[in-house]
Write an enzyme that holds these catalytic residues in place. Structure first.
Site, mmCIF file in Angstrom:
data_model
loop_
_atom_site.group_PDB
_atom_site.id
_atom_site.type_symbol
_atom_site.label_atom_id
_atom_site.label_comp_id
_atom_site.label_asym_id
_atom_site.label_seq_id
_atom_site.Cartn_x
_atom_site.Cartn_y
_atom_site.Cartn_z
ATOM 1 N N GLU A 218 -0.706 -7.273 -14.504
ATOM 2 C CA GLU A 218 -0.925 -5.823 -14.545
ATOM 3 C C GLU A 218 0.157 -5.191 -15.406
ATOM 4 O OE1 GLU A 218 -2.407 -4.015 -10.689
ATOM 5 O OE2 GLU A 218 -1.007 -5.526 -9.998
ATOM 6 N N HIS A 242 -6.062 -11.885 -3.232
ATOM 7 C CA HIS A 242 -6.855 -11.996 -4.466
ATOM 8 C C HIS A 242 -6.729 -13.369 -5.137
ATOM 9 C CE1 HIS A 242 -7.247 -7.825 -3.771
ATOM 10 N NE2 HIS A 242 -6.194 -7.411 -4.421
HETATM 11 C C1 BG6 Z 1 -4.580 -4.241 -4.994
HETATM 12 C C2 BG6 Z 1 -3.087 -4.309 -4.943
HETATM 13 O O1 BG6 Z 1 -5.148 -4.990 -3.949
HETATM 14 O O2 BG6 Z 1 -5.041 -4.742 -6.237
HETATM 15 C C3 BG6 Z 1 -2.472 -3.537 -6.099
HETATM 16 O O3 BG6 Z 1 -2.617 -3.779 -3.715
HETATM 17 C C4 BG6 Z 1 -3.061 -3.988 -7.410
HETATM 18 O O4 BG6 Z 1 -1.062 -3.671 -6.114
HETATM 19 C C5 BG6 Z 1 -4.584 -4.007 -7.359
HETATM 20 O O5 BG6 Z 1 -2.626 -3.084 -8.420
HETATM 21 C C6 BG6 Z 1 -5.169 -4.650 -8.603
HETATM 22 O O6 BG6 Z 1 -6.552 -4.472 -8.624
HETATM 23 P P1 BG6 Z 1 -7.359 -4.422 -9.996
HETATM 24 O O7 BG6 Z 1 -8.790 -4.395 -9.590
HETATM 25 O O8 BG6 Z 1 -6.901 -3.186 -10.711
HETATM 26 O O9 BG6 Z 1 -6.981 -5.653 -10.740
#
Ligand code: BG6
Length: 490
Positions: A218, A242
């Site tokens: 990210e 995840h």
């Molecule tokens: C969330 C986390 O579950 O997923 C966050 O708590 C993270 O910290 C986010 O930014 C990322 O999700 P995506 O869908 O933007 O990749």
């Protein structure tokens, strides 16, 4: 076959935390999209609940603003937004007190025809309290559903406590534990690819796969969630859920059917086969990092963002996981995730073994091993990297090229947000993409010894400048094994 929109049954969705960040950023925009596509029957209602005092009209105004911010311009239609907003209601309820609950009962009571779902988008300490209250108020029927956001607990013990508390009121078949990564389009495609084609499955094992990489990078920092993140860190925020879920979908055996228990049984077996990482081997298997201020101080350091100069919370993790079973023994799964990386990219890379012998002259060029790259975001798609002959005259020269299936280009379709699919799956009563209790607990069982090992060692995470790919030790982790991180992702 083109996609078909099938309306779901009428429902009432009650969102605890209805005026919170998740509701405005994800849940309401997802419901708006489904409304826009005509998938939500006219009588369905969305009832936001929060401690704040605001009436329906103020809630609708806040939702209008949120849709303006979080729904793409091309998808925003002023008239459709207004019809959607009419579905919204708001109730002021303090989960830990008595006020407001009667109003909720009154609003829900008259209609026994609608599916009822409670979305818990609040702090997990409140899950049990809210469930108990819903039970005591007689608001839970056998077909009522409850949706739980992560994090479910902080470790195995606390996760079990949350599951026990909610389980006293809701049966497991009524509980939907969201991991929104499971709703992402490419994750669905991983299953289509693996189990809809005869081509890959024979190769999907230690004889043909050299190693697997899973990257979720990210570019953002902790975005005002410092309080939560300080307690979670990347291990609990991303890896426990995840990344382990993605690993499970890559590694699981073919389920007998694409139904909830068949799929979840197979994922559970993977979690249980993960080789433990604890104080005895953590140092060689995991790298923890924390971002410092970036070059030219464009981004502040994590410690500044959370206002804790002594913070030892990790914002980056790279680890080598191993699965002790016949299919995967000896095939490392390298996983990394971090905040303030140079780009936002999530991908799964299956690295196949090199050819055993080259028949080509040295001048033909290097022969790269095949890779299957599943890109979750951005630019969702699948690429299979192959060697071909460089086109044209000039003798046999080889070239490494991707067979590219970028979905947006290939199908020209808007890819639905994960929450759109998942929320409607709740209404449809399909638990396949939700985590079962035993899965969540098995994941914590693997995570806990890692967290304990760090606590015992007292070591601080390794610093990395914001906007880079993490500490150099993460590169060393994979290079020690004679491999490198996939370059699109790093
Ligand atoms: C969330 C986390 O579950 O997923 C966050 O708590 C993270 O910290 C986010 O930014 C990322 O999700 P995506 O869908 O933007 O990749």
């Amino acid at each position: 076959m083109s996609s078909r929109i099938i309306a779901v049954a009428p429902f009432d969705l009650v969102i605890f935390g209805g005026a919170g960040d998740l509701a405005f950023r994800k849940i309401l925009p997802a419901l708006y999209q489904r409304h826009r596509d005509g998938q939500i029957p006219p009588v369905s209602r969305v009832i936001g609940v929060s401690r704040r005092a605001m009436g329906d009209e103020r809630y609708r105004a806040a939702a209008r603003e949120a849709l303006g911010r979080y729904v793409g311009e091309a998808d925003r239609d002023a008239a459709v937004v207004e019809t959607f907003l009419k579905r919204l209601h708001f109730l002021s309820i303090d989960a830990e007190a008595d006020a407001g609950w009667d109003d909720l009962a009154r609003l829900l009571k008259p209609d026994r025809e609608r599916i009822r779902a409670f979305y818990l988008a609040v702090s997990p300490e409140l899950y049990g309290i809210i469930a108990a209250k819903l039970g005591a108020m007689g608001l839970v029927r056998s077909d009522t559903r409850v949706i739980m956001e992560k994090p479910i607990g902080h470790d195995l013990r606390s996760a079990m406590a949350v599951n026990d508390a909610v389980g006293r009121v809701f049966d497991e078949s009524q509980i939907y534990r969201i991991d929104h990564y499971l709703g992402k389009e490419t994750v669905q495609n991983l299953m289509a690819l693996r189990f809809g084609n005869a081509l890959f499955e024979p190769l999907w094992n230690d004889a043909h796969v050299d190693h697997v990489q899973i990257t979720v990078a990210e570019s953002i920092g902790v975005e005002g969630r410092g309080g939560y993140y300080e307690r979670a860190g990347a291990l609990r925020d991303m890896v426990q859920n995840h990344l382990l879920q993605l690993l499970c979908l890559v590694a699981m055996e073919p389920p007998t059917y694409m139904d909830a228990d068949c799929v979840r049984d197979e994922k559970l077996k993977v979690l249980r086969a993960l080789k433990p990482i604890d104080a005895s081997n953590a140092a060689g298997a995991i790298v923890r990092g924390q971002y410092r201020a970036g070059a030219k101080a464009v981004f502040p350091a994590y410690t500044q963002e959370v206002n804790n100069a002594d913070s030892k919370t990790e914002t980056f993790i790279a680890l080598k996981a191993e699965i002790s079973n016949w299919r995967w023994a000896g095939v490392p799964f390298y996983i990394r995730t971090g905040k303030r990386m140079p780009v936002r990219v999530s991908e799964i890379v299956i690295n196949f073994r090199a050819i055993p012998h080259s028949i080509f002259a040295v001048g033909a060029g290097a022969i790269e091993a095949n890779q299957l790259v599943l890109r979750l975001q951005p630019d969702e798609g699948v690429m299979l990297w192959l060697m071909i002959k460089d086109p044209g005259p000039g003798g046999m020269r080889l070239r490494y090229v991707p067979l590219d299936m970028s979905f947006a280009e290939a199908f020209g379709a808007r890819s639905p947000d994960a929450y759109e699919r998942l929320i409607l799956d709740v209404i449809r009563g399909n638990q396949t993409l939700f985590m079962r209790r035993d899965e969540v607990e098995a994941a914590w069982q693997w995570i806990d010894p890692i967290a304990e090992a760090w606590q015992q060692s007292g070591e601080a995470p390794k610093p990395y400048p914001a906007g880079t790919w993490g500490p150099s030790a993460a590169v060393a982790l994979i290079e020690r094994d004679g491999r490198t991180w996939h370059e699109d992702g790093g």
